[in-house]
Design an enzyme around this catalytic site. Structure first.
Site, PDB file in Angstrom:
ATOM      1  N   HIS A   1       2.063 -10.213  11.962  1.00  0.00           N
ATOM      2  CA  HIS A   1       3.296  -9.608  12.457  1.00  0.00           C
ATOM      3  C   HIS A   1       4.317 -10.662  12.848  1.00  0.00           C
ATOM      4  CE1 HIS A   1       1.659  -5.602  12.332  1.00  0.00           C
ATOM      5  NE2 HIS A   1       0.543  -6.107  12.800  1.00  0.00           N
TER       6      HIS A   1
ATOM      7  N   GLU B   1       0.806   0.010  -5.257  1.00  0.00           N
ATOM      8  CA  GLU B   1       0.140  -1.066  -4.522  1.00  0.00           C
ATOM      9  C   GLU B   1      -1.373  -1.048  -4.708  1.00  0.00           C
ATOM     10  OE1 GLU B   1       1.098  -0.602  -0.344  1.00  0.00           O
ATOM     11  OE2 GLU B   1       1.251   1.562  -0.570  1.00  0.00           O
TER      12      GLU B   1
ATOM     13  N   ASP C   1      -0.278  -5.555  -0.742  1.00  0.00           N
ATOM     14  CA  ASP C   1      -1.524  -4.822  -0.927  1.00  0.00           C
ATOM     15  C   ASP C   1      -2.025  -4.921  -2.363  1.00  0.00           C
ATOM     16  OD1 ASP C   1      -2.444  -3.906   1.496  1.00  0.00           O
ATOM     17  OD2 ASP C   1      -1.028  -2.243   1.554  1.00  0.00           O
TER      18      ASP C   1
ATOM     19  N   CYS D   1       8.974  -4.304  -3.321  1.00  0.00           N
ATOM     20  CA  CYS D   1       9.312  -4.368  -1.898  1.00  0.00           C
ATOM     21  C   CYS D   1       8.296  -5.189  -1.119  1.00  0.00           C
ATOM     22  CB  CYS D   1       9.479  -2.979  -1.297  1.00  0.00           C
ATOM     23  SG  CYS D   1       7.955  -2.025  -1.284  1.00  0.00           S
TER      24      CYS D   1
END
Lengths: 542, 85
Positions: free
Chosen positions: A188, A429, A453, A500
Site C-alpha cells: 500500500h 486479470e 493479478d 489498468c
C-alpha cells in the site's frame, strides 16, 4: 552521515526532517517517584492533550472519510474518559509510587488483556483500541512526537510498514517521502507513493529505535538510498538535483492540455487510477483524460458496517460530476485476498489470492452487489460513468452478472427511481479470462487488463511475498503475448482494450503498448504526463 | 429502584460505539444505572467494563436505575436500547 540502501518504488529526490512511526514501541521504564500528586497531574495533562488530538483526528476523518469511519476516534475519546481506567492508573501511581508512563503502560496492558481473552472476535479486536489510547497517553507523557500526522511540518515518513488505515490519517500535503523497513513493491505504501508523486523506498534495513524525529535525511528514489545527517557537500548536491527535478517537472507541465498522439497520428487514451474521491484532485491536476480505474473499496474499508446505497450514490455522483463529462470507470467491490474487511466475515483461507474475493463475493452475496449496482446506475445519470467487474474467469460469470443487473433494473424501474445502465466492461486479470477473451468480447463493452493479478496468476507468484520480488518479472513474454491476444480479441468485436495495472505505467513499455494497439492506459495520476511525453515523441511505424 | 429487561438485537451486540453512547447517556442522570448479564453486573457509565460484558445478539440483559431521577433515567435508557441495540 550514514547511508542505507533500499529498493525504490517511486523515483524522485527530496531532503527534509524525518518522522519515525513506531508500532508497539513503548519500552517504558519503571522509576520510583516521590510526588504522587504531581505524577497524577501529569496524567491528567496527558489525557487532556490526547483528547484534543483525538478530536482533531475525528474532525479530519469526518471531513475526509465520513462519519462511520470517524467514529473510532470518538470511541477512543470515550475510552479515555473511562473512570475505571483512569482510577486504575491513579491507584497504581499512589500505592506503588511509580512514574505515570509505567502506570499507564501496565494499566493499558491489563485492560487490553481483559478484552483479548474474550471469546468474541469483535471484542478481541478492541484490545487494540485500548493499546492505542494507552500508547497515545504514554507518548504525550514522555513528550514524544505524536504519530498524529495531521499536525506536522512536511516530513519524510519512516516506518516499519504502513497499513491503509494509517495512511488514511495522513495529511498528504505534509509527506515528502516514505521509507519503510518492510513492504513489497506492491504494498500500500508503494501504491500511495506513486499516487502522490513522492519518492519512496522499501526494504531499507534500518533500526527505528536508533533514529530520532527531526533528523535530516535525503531520500534518493533514483538510487534507492537514504542518507541521514548528510554533510554539507551532500546537502548542496541534493538541493541542486531537487531543483533539476523541479525543472523537468515544469517541462512536463507544458504538456498539459495537449493530445496523446504519436508523431504519425495514432491516438491513445491516458486515464488515471484512483482509490477515493479525494484523489480526483490529482487526476485533474495531471490532466488525465478520464478515470480508468476507480477502486470502490475505499467505501468499504476502515469502517464497521457496509456503506449504504445512499452513501455510495453520493460518492459516485460526486466523482462523475467533478470529472464533468470525462469517463469515470468504477470497478465494483474488490475485497478479499490482501484487502480484508472485518464485517465481511470472510474467514481465513489457505490461499486468499485464489480464494473468496471480488466478483465471487458479489455473486455469492448478491445483496451486497445489488446495493452497489443500484448506487452506480443511479449515479450514471449524472455523468460519463462506466462499470468494470473484477476477477472474471468465465462467460458464465458475466451472464450471471447480467442477470443480477436485470433484476436491479426491474427494481429501479418499479420504484420509479432515475437510473441509467452504463457501459459495462470487465477486468482481464486471470489467465482463464485471457483464453476465453474472444467469447467475453462478444458480451462486454470493454476490457481492462489488470496486469498485477494477471502476472501473479500467470507466473504463480504471490505479490505479497517480498522474497519473490526478484522472480516477479512483469515483462515476461507470456504476459506480453496475453496482452496482445486480449487486444486482438477485443478489436475483432469492435470493443476497446486497455491496461489498468502497474505495467501500464512502465515507461519502457509505452511505445510497445501503443504499437500493440492498446486503446487506453490507466496509470497513477503522477505518470500521466510522462506517458504523454513518450507518446508524443514516438512513431508507430519504426 | 426501576428496571427493565431487554434482549439485544444488534448483530454486533453492545459494541464500542453504542457502548460509548450508552455510557454517555447514563452519566446524564444522578441515579446509579447498572446493567446485568449472566450474573455479572457493572455500572452503565463504566465504558470498558460495559464492553467487557460482551453482550451479544440474543443475550438478555437487565438494566436498573436507582436514585432521584430513576423514572426519567429508566425511560430514556429503555428508549436508547430500543433504538440502538
Amino acid at each position: 552521515m550514514q547511508s542505507f540502501q533500499g529498493k525504490s518504488v517511486y523515483k524522485g529526490i527530496v531532503m527534509g526532517p524525518v518522522v519515525v512511526l513506531k508500532k508497539n514501541d513503548y519500552q517504558v521504564k519503571r522509576t520510583r517517584i516521590e510526588d504522587a500528586q504531581g505524577e497524577t497531574a501529569r496524567v491528567q495533562e496527558a489525557v487532556k492533550r490526547s483528547q484534543e488530538q483525538l478530536q482533531k483526528l475525528y474532525d479530519k476523518a469526518l471531513k475526509e472519510v465520513g462519519e462511520a469511519s470517524a467514529a473510532i476516534f470518538e470511541v477512543h475519546q470515550m475510552m479515555l474518559e473511562d473512570e475505571d481506567y483512569l482510577e486504575a492508573i491513579q491507584n497504581m501511581i499512589q500505592t506503588e509510587m511509580v512514574n505515570a508512563e509505567y502506570a499507564v503502560a501496565v494499566t493499558g496492558d491489563n485492560f487490553s488483556q481483559m478484552f483479548a481473552s474474550m471469546d468474541d472476535d469483535y471484542m478481541k479486536a478492541r484490545a487494540a483500541d485500548i493499546k492505542d489510547i494507552s500508547e497515545r497517553l504514554v507518548r504525550n507523557l514522555s513528550g514524544q512526537e505524536d504519530a498524529d500526522l495531521s499536525n506536522i511540518d512536511p516530513s519524510i515518513i519512516v516506518a516499519d510498514d504502513l497499513s491503509p488505515s494509517e495512511t488514511v490519517q495522513m495529511d498528504k500535503e505534509k509527506i515528502l517521502a516514505f521509507v519503510t523497513v518492510h513492504g513489497s513493491t506492491n504494498s500500500h505504501t508503494a501504491i500511495l507513493a506513486r499516487m502522490m508523486n513522492i519518492p519512496a523506498l522499501i526494504g531499507v534495513p534500518l533500526d527505528l529505535d536508533e533514529l530520532k524525529n527531526g533528523t535530516t535525511a535525503v531520500v534518493d528514489g533514483f538510487t534507492g538510498q537514504v542518507t541521514f545527517e548528510p554533510d554539507e557537500e551532500t546537502q548542496a548536491a541534493t538541493q541542486k538535483r531537487v531543483q533539476e527535478e523541479k525543472e523537468k517537472l515544469a517541462l512536463l507541465q507544458e504538456l498539459k492540455g495537449k493530445e496523446n498522439v504519436t508523431l504519425d497520428g495514432k491516438k491513445i487514451n491516458i486515464y488515471a487510477n484512483i482509490g477515493s474521491v479525494g484523489d480526483i484532485g490529482y487526476v485533474l491536476e495531471n490532466d488525465a483524460g478520464g478515470i480508468g480505474l476507480f477502486r470502490s473499496e475505499f467505501l468499504y474499508l476502515g469502517r464497521n458496517d457496509f456503506p449504504t446505497e445512499e452513501e455510495q450514490f453520493q460518492a459516485y455522483k460526486q466523482a462523475v460530476q467533478t470529472m464533468a463529462g470525462k469517463k469515470v470507470i468504477i470497478r465494483t467491490l474488490d475485497i478479499g485476498a490482501d484487502k480484508q474487511v472485518d464485517y465481511f466475515n470472510l474467514g481465513n483461507e489457505d490461499n486468499p489470492a485464489l480464494g473468496y474475493r471480488a466478483i465471487r463475493i458479489c455473486l455469492k452475496q448478491p445483496d451486497i452487489f445489488k446495493t452497489q449496482l443500484r448506487a452506480l446506475f443511479r449515479a450514471a445519470v449524472y455523468g460519463n460513468l462506466s462499470i468494470m467487474y473484477p476477477m472474471i474467469t468465465s462467460v458464465e460469470e458475466v451472464e450471471k452478472i447480467y442477470e443480477i443487473v436485470k433484476e436491479v433494473e426491474i427494481e429501479l424501474k418499479a420504484q420509479e427511481i432515475q437510473y441509467r445502465i452504463p457501459e459495462q466492461g470487465i477486468m482481464i486479470e486471470t489467465p482463464a479470462a485471457v483464453m476465453v477473451s474472444d467469447r467475453l468480447a462478444e458480451l462486454v463493452d470493454f476490457f481492462s487488463i489488470g496486469t498485477n493479478d494477471l502476472t501473479q496468476y500467470t507466473l504463480a507468484i504471490d505479490r505479497q511475498n517480498e522474497k519473490l520480488d526478484d522472480f516477479y518479472n512483469p515483462h515476461h513474454e507470456a504476459i506480453l503475448r496475453m496482452i496482445q491476444m486480449v487486444v486482438d480479441n477485443a478489436h475483432k468485436c469492435g470493443k476497446w482494450a486497455g491496461i489498468c495495472g502497474e505495467l501500464g505505467a512502465d515507461l519502457t513499455l509505452t511505445e510497445k503498448f501503443v504499437r500493440m494497439g492498446l486503446d487506453e492506459l490507466s496509470v497513477a495520476p503522477s505518470m500521466i504526463l510522462k506517458l504523454r511525453k513518450i507518446v508524443r515523441e514516438m512513431k508507430v511505424e519504426e | 429502584m426501576k428496571s427493565f429487561e431487554y434482549t439485544i438485537k444488534d448483530e454486533l451486540g453492545i459494541h464500542a460505539r453504542p457502548a460509548g453512547l450508552l455510557a454517555k447517556e447514563a452519566k446524564k442522570y444522578s441515579s446509579v444505572c447498572m446493567i446485568e448479564k449472566g450474573g455479572k453486573s457493572v455500572k452503565l457509565s463504566q465504558l470498558m467494563m460495559l464492553m467487557s460484558l460482551g453482550a451479544k445478539q440474543g443475550d438478555l440483559v437487565k438494566v436498573t436505575a436507582e436514585g432521584e431521577d430513576e423514572d426519567t433515567a429508566i425511560a430514556e435508557l429503555e428508549k436508547f436500547f430500543n433504538e440502538n441495540l
